[in-house]
Design an enzyme around this catalytic site. Structure first.
Site, PDB file in Angstrom:
ATOM      1  N   GLN A 172      -5.489  -2.394   9.270  1.00 14.81           N
ATOM      2  CA  GLN A 172      -5.354  -3.645   9.008  1.00 14.81           C
ATOM      3  C   GLN A 172      -5.898  -4.645   9.482  1.00 14.81           C
ATOM      4  OE1 GLN A 172      -4.182  -3.581   5.666  1.00 14.81           O
ATOM      5  NE2 GLN A 172      -4.478  -6.383   5.414  1.00 14.81           N
ATOM      6  N   ASP A 177     -11.725   1.827   3.861  1.00 14.03           N
ATOM      7  CA  ASP A 177     -12.135   0.639   3.664  1.00 14.03           C
ATOM      8  C   ASP A 177     -13.667   0.854   3.510  1.00 14.03           C
ATOM      9  OD1 ASP A 177     -10.186  -1.099   3.925  1.00 14.03           O
ATOM     10  OD2 ASP A 177      -9.877  -0.129   5.712  1.00 14.03           O
ATOM     11  N   LYS A 222       0.918  -1.219  -0.282  1.00 13.85           N
ATOM     12  CA  LYS A 222      -0.388   0.208  -0.061  1.00 13.85           C
ATOM     13  C   LYS A 222       1.135   1.200   0.108  1.00 13.85           C
ATOM     14  CE  LYS A 222      -3.650  -2.665   2.235  1.00 13.85           C
ATOM     15  NZ  LYS A 222      -4.222  -2.717   3.462  1.00 13.85           N
TER      16      LYS A 222
HETATM   17  N1  GUN Z   1      -7.488  -7.729   5.376  1.00 13.62           N
HETATM   18  C1  GUN Z   1      -8.388  -8.074   4.655  1.00 13.62           C
HETATM   19  N2  GUN Z   1      -8.800  -6.996   4.204  1.00 13.62           N
HETATM   20  C2  GUN Z   1      -9.064  -5.934   4.309  1.00 13.62           C
HETATM   21  C3  GUN Z   1      -9.062  -4.473   3.776  1.00 13.62           C
HETATM   22  O1  GUN Z   1      -9.878  -4.781   2.444  1.00 13.62           O
HETATM   23  N3  GUN Z   1      -9.244  -3.526   4.436  1.00 13.62           N
HETATM   24  C4  GUN Z   1      -8.114  -3.861   5.608  1.00 13.62           C
HETATM   25  N4  GUN Z   1      -8.346  -2.263   6.888  1.00 13.62           N
HETATM   26  N5  GUN Z   1      -7.528  -4.780   6.385  1.00 13.62           N
HETATM   27  C5  GUN Z   1      -7.525  -5.969   5.421  1.00 13.62           C
END
Ligand code: GUN
Length: 298
Positions: free
Chosen positions: A99, A122, A55
């Site tokens: 996350q 998200d 990211k």
């Molecule tokens: N863990 C797996 N997929 C995601 C996601 O799309 N966002 C976040 N914050 N954690 C994740």
């Protein structure tokens, strides 16, 4: 019947990332705004660490400022909530991503609820979930947004299609269903208790598989010509003694029946980070009452 069209997620994600970079440059040139994304990683789950690093790299490539916060696995929940309060108040931060999964001692629901909905890139905050189901513009979860872009790359108008979503998770199944409904599909959400899943799938013009079970969806479940989006990423033992990634769909066989299908890897996967960047641009623009350069009509 001819082999299905392959939906190339890598190419579609790369195109979106170029659009994001252009939108970021425009926000900076016209308004002096540099979008910023804060990623919070609690603990040392290796897969999560890989995601957070990629990211940060994707942000840099798009001109988005990124802020990384790594906390120990035994961080008290109150300290995480304090960090989020600080990020909510920090004007350089337009998007906040915590996350998942979090360590068991930390309740994800409370953490997500603490994020300013305007910075919830998200799309997991209850306010954004409510907006999504109400048809009000808001921040939409990244993978579902990517699924819709992949579908629209082969069929611009989805109205009237019978869509089946396999899986009812908060992160994928439910929000994908809401987006398909907003696109005027007739939507069925199937799950582990659904009766005669094969028959339910066979009635679908669109199948979105998000269950996390390797090759569960068989070719015989696919209506000829259907669009198949495979969200599954499952690591299985390979013939050579190593491992390989497969989706939730029996790809080789389904490809002979479907009209278009996503591969794994190279389908939905690359879309998630591209959509996260797009959501960060959306948040940066809307927080300043500017229209989103990537979705000017919202
Ligand atoms: N863990 C797996 N997929 C995601 C996601 O799309 N966002 C976040 N914050 N954690 C994740």
């Amino acid at each position: 019947m001819a082999e299905a069209q392959l939906i190339d997620g890598r190419a579609i994600a790369a195109a979106l990332r170029r659009q994001v970079a252009a939108a970021v440059a425009e926000l900076q040139a016209r308004h002096g705004v540099v979008p910023g994304l804060a990623a919070v990683l609690v603990g040392d789950d290796p897969a999560s660490a890989v995601y957070v690093r990629s990211k940060a790299r994707a942000c840099a490539a798009a001109g988005i400022a990124s802020f990384e916060h790594r906390l120990a696995a035994d961080t008290p929940p109150a300290a995480l909530l304090d960090l989020i309060a600080g990020l909510n108040a920090d004007d350089r931060v337009d998007g906040i991503l915590v996350q998942l999964p979090l360590p068991p001692a930390i309740e994800a629901r409370a953490v997500i609820a603490a994020i300013d909905p305007a910075k919830d890139v998200d799309g997991f905050h209850p306010v954004n979930v409510g907006r999504l189901w109400s048809g009000v513009p808001g921040l939409v979860p990244c993978t579902p947004r990517g699924v819709m872009l992949l579908l629209r790359s082969v069929r611009a108008d989805l109205a009237g299609a019978a869509a089946v979503v396999l899986g009812r998770s908060q992160i994928v199944g439910r929000p994908v269903a809401a987006l398909l409904l907003a696109a005027d599909c007739t939507v069925t959400i199937a799950h582990s208790k659904t009766c005669d899943l094969a028959a339910v799938c066979r009635a679908a013009d669109i199948v979105v598989a998000a269950v996390g079970r390797p090759a569960m969806v068989k070719a015989a479940w696919i209506k000829p010509g259907a669009l198949v989006i495979d969200v599954g990423i499952n690591r299985i033992a390979a013939e050579d003694g190593g491992t390989r990634l497969v989706g939730d769909v029996d790809f080789a066989a389904a490809r002979e029946v479907a009209g278009a299908i996503t591969p794994v890897p190279g389908g939905v996967g690359p879309m998630t980070i591209a959509c996260l960047l797009a959501n960060t641009v959306a948040a940066a623009a809307r927080r300043r009452r500017l229209s989103d350069p990537l979705q000017p009509s919202d």
